[in-house]
Scaffold this active site. Structure first.
Site, short mmCIF file in Angstrom:
data_model
loop_
_atom_site.label_atom_id
_atom_site.label_comp_id
_atom_site.label_asym_id
_atom_site.label_seq_id
_atom_site.Cartn_x
_atom_site.Cartn_y
_atom_site.Cartn_z
N ARG A 62 25.92 -79.14 -48.58
CA ARG A 62 25.51 -79.50 -49.95
C ARG A 62 26.17 -80.82 -50.32
O ARG A 62 27.04 -80.88 -51.16
CB ARG A 62 25.98 -78.37 -50.87
N ASP A 198 36.12 -65.62 -30.78
CA ASP A 198 37.52 -65.27 -30.97
C ASP A 198 38.25 -66.33 -30.16
O ASP A 198 38.29 -66.26 -28.93
CB ASP A 198 37.82 -63.87 -30.43
N HIS A 199 38.79 -67.33 -30.83
CA HIS A 199 39.22 -68.51 -30.07
C HIS A 199 40.38 -68.21 -29.12
O HIS A 199 40.63 -68.98 -28.20
CB HIS A 199 39.52 -69.70 -31.00
N ASP A 256 43.41 -60.80 -40.44
CA ASP A 256 43.23 -62.19 -39.99
C ASP A 256 43.42 -62.31 -38.48
O ASP A 256 42.62 -62.99 -37.82
CB ASP A 256 44.24 -63.09 -40.73
N HIS A 261 42.43 -61.38 -32.52
CA HIS A 261 43.19 -62.01 -31.42
C HIS A 261 44.14 -61.02 -30.71
O HIS A 261 44.17 -60.94 -29.49
CB HIS A 261 44.04 -63.17 -31.95
N LYS A 359 53.34 -65.32 -40.67
CA LYS A 359 53.38 -66.74 -41.03
C LYS A 359 54.81 -67.06 -41.47
O LYS A 359 55.55 -66.17 -41.90
CB LYS A 359 52.43 -67.01 -42.19
C1 BG6 Z 1 43.18 -68.14 -36.88
C2 BG6 Z 1 43.77 -67.55 -38.12
O1 BG6 Z 1 42.25 -67.27 -36.32
O2 BG6 Z 1 44.20 -68.39 -35.94
C3 BG6 Z 1 44.83 -68.45 -38.70
O3 BG6 Z 1 42.76 -67.35 -39.09
C4 BG6 Z 1 45.84 -68.82 -37.64
O4 BG6 Z 1 45.47 -67.83 -39.80
C5 BG6 Z 1 45.15 -69.34 -36.40
O5 BG6 Z 1 46.68 -69.81 -38.17
C6 BG6 Z 1 46.13 -69.59 -35.28
O6 BG6 Z 1 45.50 -70.13 -34.17
P1 BG6 Z 1 46.33 -70.77 -32.98
O7 BG6 Z 1 45.33 -71.08 -31.94
O8 BG6 Z 1 47.01 -71.97 -33.55
O9 BG6 Z 1 47.32 -69.73 -32.56
#
Ligand code: BG6
Length: 512
Positions: A62, A198-199, A256, A261, A359
């Protein structure tokens, strides 16, 4: 689909896998995820020669932008966050494929324009009708967007081409909402065209868990309850919630990152050997683990949660969570969570898996520690082994990527004294190749249509089934005013209740 290369044996994974003709549409171009991860990863892929020459990236948002304004946003993001060096010629070729479509998600004209844009790209860039739609937007909008894609004929590929949708977590906030979300997606795309990111699964060190376990002979025989005392999975971050109050408040650490993860890491560590690494076989084994996970009866004693209080991080004074902008003073959202999970199967019965994340902890580190039982008999004087701990194999996911073996060794000298030592495998020392960013791997896999690293809906559901009772327990405690997240000092290692949780089992958290 990959380019046909007669010299290429498709089974040879060492050769670069290059995406065939295609384009990507990015929804949510102004968000953090797009700017910090997706755009830089696309450039890095282009720079590594892994994207087709006509690859096109269309932004949708947008904003009253022209194509050049969008190109400027991508440029800034790449300059700031790309992993590989900036090369003008790569940038130029990539930027020729940038388009921007302004509009709201409920704007029919905008989606018509998107369709025309894609058709034009097929025409002038040779994207072949193959397009991925990347939802870097809050899940509340997924329904609107996929509905529009369907309405405007964008979701259905022509014969011989493909359309895929890429979604990011959170996949719901509990089992029920995850099911609804999936129904929304499944209404428009078939399951093989939905790629859930899911990175963590894109990280080299996470994929290496499979290599470590299934390419070697020395670990698997001891990878069970006969030898393993317990497993600790830690994902510690030194950052606070930053500008993400809107997303984070009400979500919290367990939703989260544990739901996705950490449970994915746990499945890879605990699963049986898959028949092969096809998506189906890998997912089946992960799902068996998730389905076997049970919670201890006393959730008050076997879970812990906290909120960071003011303190120090990286030499700077930082605010507590409740003082962060956008967070309600009465928020009970946890920024630290620890849980105890059991795996009810023959391999793992009696071996607790402790998962923790937080965190504003002492430092950024993610690791999986397999902690072994003590030797059944120590033929030494008691004083010789006073400083001997339990053996451990530690998979260092990040940032100091590698694997550590911890075991007892004789201290040089005339007496027999045994102390713990570490033996390290360090990526940087063993390989000259540097690890790609998780998003590079995952975006490439989307474009190749290669699904093993993407969790399917069943895994998402099973993960919520594990987490829901814990979240309900905490919510009940809050409602009854019985307990709330314990404050822990920023820069420390979390709330005292997390330490007490392990101490009750006669164990301690590792200090990474
Ligand atoms: C994300 C979370 O999936 O992963 C974040 O939403 C987190 O809160 C992040 O900071 C951390 O990713 P990485 O790859 O830096 O461990």
């Amino acid at each position: 689909m990959t380019y046909d290369n007669p010299l290429r044996d498709p089974r040879d994974r060492r050769l670069p896998r290059i995406a065939g003709p295609c384009g990507m549409v990015l929804f949510g171009v102004t968000g953090d995820l797009s700017r910090k991860k997706v755009m830089p990863a696309i450039y890095d892929l282009a720079n590594r020669g892994l994207l087709p020459p006509g690859f096109s990236l269309t932004g949708f948002a947008r904003r009253d932008w022209a194509d050049q304004d969008f190109a400027q946003i991508v440029h800034d993001s790449v300059k700031q966050h790309a992993r590989t060096e900036f090369r003008e010629e790569v940038w130029k070729q990539l930027a020729e494929g940038f388009r921007f479509v302004p509009g709201n998600f409920d704007d029919d004209h905008a989606f018509d324009q998107l369709r025309r844009t894609i058709e034009e790209l097929d025409e002038v860039r040779g994207t072949g009708g193959n397009h991925a739609f990347y939802m870097a937007i809050p899940p509340g909008f997924f329904g609107d967007v996929v509905g529009q894609l369907k309405e405007h004929g964008l979701a259905t590929p022509a014969e011989g081409s493909w359309r895929r949708v890429v979604v990011e977590k959170p996949f719901g906030h509990d089992l029920e909402s995850a099911r609804q979300l999936n129904a929304t997606l499944a209404d428009v795309f078939d399951s093989g065209s939905i790629f859930r990111i899911d990175h963590y699964l894109g990280k080299e060190t996470v994929q290496n868990i499979l290599a470590l376990r299934f390419a070697n002979e020395m670990f698997e025989p001891i990878w069970n309850s006969n030898y393993v005392d317990h497993v600790q999975i830690t994902m510690a971050e030194d950052i606070g919630i930053g500008g993400r109050a809107g997303y984070y408040d009400g979500i919290g650490a367990a939703r989260d990152v544990i739901q996705n993860h950490l449970l994915q890491l746990m499945s890879l560590v605990a699963m049986e050997e898959p028949t092969n690494f096809s998506a189906d076989n890998l997912r089946i084994e992960k799902e068996k683990v998730l389905a076997s996970i049970t919670l201890p009866r006393r959730l008050d004693l076997t879970t812990a949660r906290g909120q960071y209080a003011a303190g120090w991080a990286g030499g700077e004074k930082v605010e507590g969570f409740l003082d962060e902008e956008g967070i309600k003073k009465t928020s009970t959202t946890e920024t630290f969570a620890a849980v105890t999970l059991n795996v009810e199967n023959r391999r793992w019965a009696g071996v607790p898996f402790y998962l923790r994340t937080g965190k504003r902890l002492g430092r950024r580190v993610t690791e999986v520690a397999i902690v072994f039982k003590k030797a059944p008999h120590l033929p030494f004087a008691e004083s010789a082994t006073e400083e001997l701990g339990k053996n451990a194999l530690v998979i260092r996911v990040q940032p100091d990527e590698g694997i550590t073996m911890r075991f007892g060794s004789k201290v040089p000298g005339t007496a027999m004294e045994i102390r713990d030592v570490n033996m390290d495998f360090v990526y940087g020392g063993a390989f000259t190749e540097s690890s790609p960013e998780a998003y590079e791997r995952l975006i490439l896999d989307v474009l190749l249509g290669d699904p093993p690293l993407f969790p399917r809906h069943e895994e998402v559901e099973l993960s919520w089934k594990i987490l829901d009772p814990i979240l309900e327990h905490w919510a009940k405690q809050d409602a009854a005013g019985k307990s709330k997240p314990e404050q822990y000092e920023s820069g420390g290692w979390g709330p005292a209740s997390a330490n007490a949780m392990l101490a009750r089992d006669g164990r301690v958290w590792r200090r990474p």
